[in-house]
Design an enzyme around this catalytic site. Structure first.
Site, mmCIF file in Angstrom:
data_model
loop_
_atom_site.group_PDB
_atom_site.id
_atom_site.type_symbol
_atom_site.label_atom_id
_atom_site.label_comp_id
_atom_site.label_asym_id
_atom_site.label_seq_id
_atom_site.Cartn_x
_atom_site.Cartn_y
_atom_site.Cartn_z
ATOM 1 N N LYS A 135 0.190 6.626 -10.088
ATOM 2 C CA LYS A 135 -1.267 6.531 -10.206
ATOM 3 C C LYS A 135 -1.877 7.816 -10.767
ATOM 4 O O LYS A 135 -3.024 7.808 -11.210
ATOM 5 C CB LYS A 135 -1.883 6.188 -8.851
ATOM 6 C CG LYS A 135 -1.550 4.759 -8.423
ATOM 7 C CD LYS A 135 -2.320 4.329 -7.196
ATOM 8 C CE LYS A 135 -2.108 2.859 -6.898
ATOM 9 N NZ LYS A 135 -0.777 2.567 -6.303
HETATM 10 C C1 LIG Z 1 -0.162 1.323 -6.437
HETATM 11 C C2 LIG Z 1 1.305 1.272 -6.314
HETATM 12 C C3 LIG Z 1 2.062 0.164 -6.746
HETATM 13 C C4 LIG Z 1 1.404 -1.106 -7.247
HETATM 14 O O1 LIG Z 1 0.801 -0.950 -8.509
HETATM 15 P P1 LIG Z 1 -0.228 -2.046 -9.054
HETATM 16 O O2 LIG Z 1 -0.717 -1.520 -10.345
HETATM 17 O O3 LIG Z 1 -1.313 -2.150 -8.020
HETATM 18 O O4 LIG Z 1 0.527 -3.332 -9.183
HETATM 19 C C5 LIG Z 1 3.439 0.225 -6.668
HETATM 20 N N1 LIG Z 1 4.063 1.323 -6.182
HETATM 21 C C6 LIG Z 1 3.377 2.407 -5.749
HETATM 22 C C7 LIG Z 1 4.123 3.560 -5.208
HETATM 23 C C8 LIG Z 1 1.990 2.429 -5.816
HETATM 24 O O5 LIG Z 1 1.322 3.510 -5.382
#
Ligand SMILES: *Cc1c(COP(=O)(O)O)cnc(C)c1O
Length: 433
Positions: free
Chosen positions: A107
């Site tokens: 993210k």
């Molecule tokens: C947010 C997150 C996901 C999921 O991603 P999306 O874009 O919401 O599908 C998967 N793994 C981790 C570690 C995350 O922080």
């Protein structure tokens, strides 16, 4: 480029409005009105491009000339400034490691880009923007760190008291400056409800400009397409073809970005949407019926989503045609036991340490790859973010990267609120005005 609302194709906004407001006026999500196909010249030079340059070459079609090209190139180089290596794990599977950024989760890519774009737009906006975000762990830290020190933007991170891990909590409660962490006496669902109530509160919105930094904001999910191009280039350089990409998914922003890259011409053969036991989308891919469900807690908690917000975007990309969706995406849901056994097996046989989210990606590829295909799963978080789960399974300590240690030594600074909206509102107004 204009952006339409997923509730009404005729309702369009320009980039600045779409980024500042996050949601369309009719509460739909924004989608680009067209998806450009990248020219041959891009593919010719791709092997030599850095992540920042790939960001510039692919995202400029959506963000320029609203942001002048010269500035935009600087912005992408500054936002995408950490490595995202493709690391071989077994002979047919590689990890795209997306956890080398400031908060050790993928993210960081979207949050750093969003913060820089928003900072540009707030400069001549005339009033501060207030980013409100509810987190069960990873979102709060990536957003808070992405926006730290950005002028004209205040960030409020709401999180459930006692329900996020210590490592996660330290990453957004020790920052100070323009970041306010609010510890809510309630659950994650309460935090989300409070944020939604704030977005509906016209009285509050007269006093403050509010926006969201979740993947519903197009400037958060769209930049995630850059690492799909970068991964493809690395895999080809490593001698692979017939590439299949597996995305551990929760709200499906990550997969949506990959699918947009695919429609721009990325020659990935197909995608696998891997979930934990929150399996609304894998079920839909088989039956054609979408049935949201309450989320269930799992060891891969960032994927505990029962009604994924970006699913509607995937439907728009394929014009709601299940058959064409199935040509590109297959789904699989992974049980908790398989998460644990995969972490153990891959550590024992390949000496590679998976986190619970990456383990879902690896397991899904192992189940779904066909002979001759090479699988890449998105390693979305560093295993050191989940020490309790991982260390118990592999029976040794996971080394903490230095940037994680620095957070752990910081002092926790929080505001407190009950799960009553009026109390939360007072805390926000106190800080923002
Ligand atoms: C947010 C997150 C996901 C999921 O991603 P999306 O874009 O919401 O599908 C998967 N793994 C981790 C570690 C995350 O922080």
């Amino acid at each position: 480029m204009l952006f339409y609302s997923t509730n009404n194709k005729e309702l369009k906004s320009d980039l600045k409005q779409a980024v500042i407001h996050g949601l369309a006026a009719d509460k739909g999500l924004f989608m680009p009105e067209s998806i450009p196909v990248l020219p041959q010249g891009f593919w010719d030079k791709l092997p030599g491009l850095s992540l920042g340059e790939i960001g510039f070459e692919t995202l400029k079609h959506f963000f320029c000339p609203e942001i002048p090209e010269e500035d935009f190139r600087e912005l992408t180089n500054d936002a995408f400034n950490f490595p995202v290596p493709v690391v071989p794990v077994s002979s047919s599977v590689s990890a795209l490691e997306l956890f080398h950024g400031p908060t050790l989760a993928f993210k960081d890519i979207g949050a750093r880009f969003l913060a820089r774009v928003m900072a540009r737009f707030t400069k001549d906006y005339g009033r501060d923007i207030n980013v409100l975000v509810a987190t069960s762990g990873d979102t709060g830290s990536a957003v808070a760190n992405g926006f730290l020190g950005v002028k004209g933007v205040n960030v409020f991170v709401l999180y459930p008291k006692g329900l996020v891990s210590e490592v996660q909590e330290k990453q957004f409660t020790t920052l100070g400056r323009n970041i306010t962490a609010i510890e809510v006496d309630g659950t994650f669902d309460d935090c989300q409800r409070l944020v939604k109530t704030a977005f509906m509160d016209d009285g509050l919105k007269e006093q403050l400009t509010l926006t969201s930094a979740n993947s519903i904001n197009l400037a958060r999910f769209l930049p995630q397409m850059v690492y799909y191009f970068y991964a493809y280039a690395q895999a080809v350089a490593q001698g692979h073809n017939d590439i299949v990409v597996c995305v551990p998914s929760g709200n499906f922003g990550n997969l949506t970005a990959g699918l947009i890259a695919h429609q721009m011409g990325l020659p990935v053969k197909r995608f696998i949407a891997a979930t934990n036991i929150n399996d609304v989308v894998p079920k839909y891919l088989v039956s054609g019926h979408y049935q949201a469900a309450p989320s269930v807690a799992t060891p891969a908690n960032a994927m505990d989503v029962g009604d994924p917000s970006n699913f509607i975007r995937i439907q728009k990309l394929f014009k709601h045609d299940l058959k064409s969706i199935n040509e590109v995406i297959s789904g699989i849901s992974v049980e908790n036991d398989a998460i644990f056994s995969t972490i153990k097996k891959v550590y024992d046989s390949e000496a590679y340490i998976l986190d619970p989210h990456g383990a879902i990606g690896y397991h899904a590829l192992n189940k779904c790859l066909k002979p001759g295909e090479h699988g890449i799963f998105l390693a979305t978080a560093h295993p050191a973010k989940f020490p309790k789960t991982v260390e118990r399974i592999i029976n040794r300590e996971v080394e903490q990267p230095d940037r994680l240690k620095a957070f752990l030594n910081g002092e926790k600074l929080v505001e407190n609120s009950s799960d009553e909206y009026e109390e939360l509102k007072r805390v926000i107004l106190d800080k923002a005005l």
